[in-house]
Design a protein around this motif. Structure first.
Motif, PDB file in Angstrom:
ATOM      1  N   ASP A  33      -1.163 -37.123  30.565  1.00  0.00           N
ATOM      2  CA  ASP A  33      -1.197 -36.183  29.443  1.00  0.00           C
ATOM      3  C   ASP A  33       0.134 -35.449  29.367  1.00  0.00           C
ATOM      4  OD1 ASP A  33      -3.811 -36.822  28.798  1.00  0.00           O
ATOM      5  OD2 ASP A  33      -4.643 -35.308  30.143  1.00  0.00           O
ATOM      6  N   PRO A  34       0.646 -35.247  28.164  1.00  0.00           N
ATOM      7  CA  PRO A  34       1.903 -34.500  28.032  1.00  0.00           C
ATOM      8  C   PRO A  34       1.720 -33.042  28.445  1.00  0.00           C
ATOM      9  CG  PRO A  34       1.072 -35.206  25.893  1.00  0.00           C
ATOM     10  CD  PRO A  34       0.141 -35.710  26.909  1.00  0.00           C
ATOM     11  N   ARG A  35       2.754 -32.494  29.059  1.00  0.00           N
ATOM     12  CA  ARG A  35       2.738 -31.093  29.482  1.00  0.00           C
ATOM     13  C   ARG A  35       3.959 -30.387  28.908  1.00  0.00           C
ATOM     14  NH1 ARG A  35       2.125 -31.567  35.872  1.00  0.00           N
ATOM     15  NH2 ARG A  35       0.899 -33.453  35.851  1.00  0.00           N
ATOM     16  N   GLN A  36       3.828 -29.068  28.732  1.00  0.00           N
ATOM     17  CA  GLN A  36       4.963 -28.270  28.284  1.00  0.00           C
ATOM     18  C   GLN A  36       5.025 -27.004  29.125  1.00  0.00           C
ATOM     19  OE1 GLN A  36       5.291 -27.584  24.104  1.00  0.00           O
ATOM     20  NE2 GLN A  36       6.919 -26.121  24.317  1.00  0.00           N
ATOM     21  N   ASP A  37       6.176 -26.756  29.723  1.00  0.00           N
ATOM     22  CA  ASP A  37       6.403 -25.550  30.507  1.00  0.00           C
ATOM     23  C   ASP A  37       6.565 -24.377  29.545  1.00  0.00           C
ATOM     24  OD1 ASP A  37       8.313 -23.505  31.815  1.00  0.00           O
ATOM     25  OD2 ASP A  37       7.578 -24.721  33.513  1.00  0.00           O
ATOM     26  N   ALA A  38       5.794 -23.318  29.755  1.00  0.00           N
ATOM     27  CA  ALA A  38       5.806 -22.176  28.839  1.00  0.00           C
ATOM     28  C   ALA A  38       7.134 -21.422  28.860  1.00  0.00           C
ATOM     29  CB  ALA A  38       4.668 -21.232  29.182  1.00  0.00           C
ATOM     30  N   ASP A  39       7.784 -21.351  30.023  1.00  0.00           N
ATOM     31  CA  ASP A  39       9.025 -20.583  30.131  1.00  0.00           C
ATOM     32  C   ASP A  39      10.227 -21.316  29.545  1.00  0.00           C
ATOM     33  OD1 ASP A  39       7.623 -18.543  31.411  1.00  0.00           O
ATOM     34  OD2 ASP A  39       7.979 -19.447  33.384  1.00  0.00           O
ATOM     35  N   THR A  40      10.425 -22.563  29.950  1.00  0.00           N
ATOM     36  CA  THR A  40      11.623 -23.298  29.533  1.00  0.00           C
ATOM     37  C   THR A  40      11.386 -24.200  28.331  1.00  0.00           C
ATOM     38  OG1 THR A  40      11.120 -25.108  31.054  1.00  0.00           O
ATOM     39  CG2 THR A  40      12.531 -23.322  31.875  1.00  0.00           C
ATOM     40  N   ARG A  41      10.136 -24.380  27.910  1.00  0.00           N
ATOM     41  CA  ARG A  41       9.744 -25.249  26.799  1.00  0.00           C
ATOM     42  C   ARG A  41      10.100 -26.712  27.052  1.00  0.00           C
ATOM     43  NH1 ARG A  41      12.869 -22.196  22.863  1.00  0.00           N
ATOM     44  NH2 ARG A  41      13.185 -24.225  21.944  1.00  0.00           N
ATOM     45  N   VAL A  42      10.243 -27.110  28.308  1.00  0.00           N
ATOM     46  CA  VAL A  42      10.512 -28.502  28.652  1.00  0.00           C
ATOM     47  C   VAL A  42       9.196 -29.275  28.580  1.00  0.00           C
ATOM     48  CG1 VAL A  42      11.255 -30.066  30.480  1.00  0.00           C
ATOM     49  CG2 VAL A  42      12.458 -27.911  30.110  1.00  0.00           C
ATOM     50  N   GLN A  43       9.198 -30.383  27.848  1.00  0.00           N
ATOM     51  CA  GLN A  43       8.017 -31.231  27.733  1.00  0.00           C
ATOM     52  C   GLN A  43       8.172 -32.406  28.686  1.00  0.00           C
ATOM     53  OE1 GLN A  43       7.761 -32.404  23.648  1.00  0.00           O
ATOM     54  NE2 GLN A  43       7.588 -30.304  22.910  1.00  0.00           N
ATOM     55  N   SER A  44       7.073 -32.806  29.350  1.00  0.00           N
ATOM     56  CA  SER A  44       7.158 -33.926  30.280  1.00  0.00           C
ATOM     57  C   SER A  44       5.914 -34.800  30.196  1.00  0.00           C
ATOM     58  CB  SER A  44       7.343 -33.424  31.713  1.00  0.00           C
ATOM     59  OG  SER A  44       6.218 -32.693  32.118  1.00  0.00           O
ATOM     60  N   VAL A  45       6.111 -36.058  30.552  1.00  0.00           N
ATOM     61  CA  VAL A  45       5.049 -37.041  30.609  1.00  0.00           C
ATOM     62  C   VAL A  45       5.407 -38.022  31.723  1.00  0.00           C
ATOM     63  CG1 VAL A  45       6.031 -38.636  28.921  1.00  0.00           C
ATOM     64  CG2 VAL A  45       3.561 -38.520  29.199  1.00  0.00           C
ATOM     65  N   ALA A  46       4.412 -38.625  32.355  1.00  0.00           N
ATOM     66  CA  ALA A  46       4.669 -39.564  33.453  1.00  0.00           C
ATOM     67  C   ALA A  46       4.005 -40.906  33.166  1.00  0.00           C
ATOM     68  CB  ALA A  46       4.139 -38.994  34.764  1.00  0.00           C
ATOM     69  N   ILE A  47       4.676 -41.980  33.546  1.00  0.00           N
ATOM     70  CA  ILE A  47       4.112 -43.317  33.497  1.00  0.00           C
ATOM     71  C   ILE A  47       3.620 -43.617  34.907  1.00  0.00           C
ATOM     72  CG2 ILE A  47       4.545 -45.758  33.066  1.00  0.00           C
ATOM     73  CD1 ILE A  47       6.813 -44.822  31.178  1.00  0.00           C
ATOM     74  N   LYS A  48       2.339 -43.929  35.023  1.00  0.00           N
ATOM     75  CA  LYS A  48       1.729 -44.094  36.340  1.00  0.00           C
ATOM     76  C   LYS A  48       1.046 -45.447  36.466  1.00  0.00           C
ATOM     77  CE  LYS A  48       0.988 -39.204  37.114  1.00  0.00           C
ATOM     78  NZ  LYS A  48       0.115 -38.253  37.787  1.00  0.00           N
TER      79      LYS A  48
END
Length: 63
Positions: free
Chosen positions: A14-29
């Protein structure tokens, strides 16, 4: 995933977004045995992240 012998073994987190830096991340597993293995971690940095750009230098992809 499309070219793997067992494509059901791979999935995207699931995509995530850091509230402080607004960096969005996703992982391929991958499911390997009874464990999950992270194959690749992708992050999207906001365009106005000047402080992060200094830390990353040339590591960051530029458009």
């Amino acid at each position: 995933m499309r070219y793997a012998c067992d494509p059901g073994r791979f999935f995207i987190s699931d995509p995530r977004q850091d509230a402080d830096t607004r960096v969005q991340s996703v992982a391929i597993k991958s499911r390997l045995g009874g464990e999950e293995l992270t194959l690749e971690q992708l992050e999207l940095f906001p365009a106005d992240a000047a402080a992060l750009e200094e830390e990353l230098g040339d590591f960051r992809f530029k458009q």
